[in-house]
Scaffold this motif. Sequence first.
Motif, short mmCIF file in Angstrom:
data_model
loop_
_atom_site.label_atom_id
_atom_site.label_comp_id
_atom_site.label_asym_id
_atom_site.label_seq_id
_atom_site.Cartn_x
_atom_site.Cartn_y
_atom_site.Cartn_z
N ARG A 40 0.62 -1.19 0.16
CA ARG A 40 -0.04 0.16 -0.18
C ARG A 40 0.85 1.34 0.18
N ASP A 41 1.97 1.19 0.60
CA ASP A 41 2.84 2.30 0.66
C ASP A 41 3.21 2.69 -0.31
N LYS A 42 3.70 1.48 -1.16
CA LYS A 42 4.42 1.81 -2.62
C LYS A 42 3.56 2.39 -3.37
N PHE A 43 2.24 1.89 -3.57
CA PHE A 43 1.32 2.69 -4.52
C PHE A 43 0.93 4.07 -3.98
N ILE A 44 0.86 4.36 -2.79
CA ILE A 44 0.79 5.59 -2.46
C ILE A 44 1.74 6.61 -2.84
N ILE A 45 3.04 6.29 -2.75
CA ILE A 45 4.10 7.01 -3.00
C ILE A 45 4.20 6.93 -4.69
N PHE A 46 3.87 6.06 -5.40
CA PHE A 46 3.64 6.09 -6.75
C PHE A 46 2.62 7.11 -7.23
N GLY A 47 1.67 7.23 -6.54
CA GLY A 47 0.61 7.99 -7.02
C GLY A 47 0.79 9.55 -6.54
N LEU A 48 1.54 9.67 -5.56
CA LEU A 48 1.83 11.31 -5.14
C LEU A 48 3.08 11.54 -6.14
N VAL A 77 3.57 16.48 0.55
CA VAL A 77 3.08 15.51 1.22
C VAL A 77 3.48 14.02 0.85
N LEU A 78 4.43 13.89 -0.10
CA LEU A 78 5.13 12.85 -0.65
C LEU A 78 6.39 12.60 0.53
N ALA A 79 6.93 13.80 0.90
CA ALA A 79 8.13 13.53 1.77
C ALA A 79 7.57 13.52 3.17
N SER A 80 6.44 14.17 3.48
CA SER A 80 6.05 13.87 4.81
C SER A 80 5.34 12.39 4.80
N PHE A 81 4.74 11.82 3.95
CA PHE A 81 4.50 10.38 3.87
C PHE A 81 5.61 9.35 4.26
N ILE A 82 6.68 9.66 3.27
CA ILE A 82 8.16 8.91 3.64
C ILE A 82 8.58 8.97 4.99
N ARG A 83 8.19 10.19 5.35
CA ARG A 83 8.99 10.46 6.85
C ARG A 83 8.12 10.10 7.86
N THR A 84 6.94 10.08 7.96
CA THR A 84 5.86 9.84 8.77
C THR A 84 4.95 8.50 9.00
#
Length: 234
Positions: A93-101, A173-180
Amino acid sequence: MLKILDHLEEWLITFLMGGATLIVFVAVLHRYAAGWAIPGVQDWLLSFNLTWAQELTIIMFVWMAKFGAAYGVRTGIHVGVDVAINRMRPGLRDKFIIFGLAAGALFTGVIAWMGGRFVWENGAHYGILNVLGVNVSDLIEGPTTPDLEWPTWLVYSAIPLGSGLMCFRFLQVLASFIRTGDLPHHDHGHVDGLEENDEPAVAPVYSEAGEIDPYGLRDNLHPDEAKKNTGDQK
């Protein structure tokens, strides 16, 4: 610095929304009031030229939409279909979210770049260089809007500016998601000024014995499950 940008974004959207609404209200009121055959008043109202109101309103709503889209990315208010993604295991799920962002940042970045080139060739190069005192005799001034006679490159600047800000918000948002591991979330069912209250909004229903009816209804017309469970335990 980011807080200043956030406030500027919110103030700009608020100004554009409020200004466009006020202009539409005044224009409609003027149109109907000018039709009243009141001596003196009608001539006075007809002396005001508001033919530019519609054009200005359209421009303001376009700018509001572009910057509002960037605001939506930052606050997480864009509607998305994430049923399948939420059913995936956390790692996938995290990979798909990162790809989408990242895809959103790439798309809006391309739009900002192409929009910037279009604006530059549409007359921005003439206007900017002319202000800087550069000889622009060989350049094209560019078209203007029909009613306001504003340079169209100023109006179209909403594309590179708004898309560029939206690209930045995707990256933020991408940087924040990768961090937190968290995404911005907005509760669409929440209404500002209305707080949740655990107490029933209507008086409870009592039985003939004077006890509270375990199936007493709240304001949403459903049985009070909390009281029902309490009664079952007794």
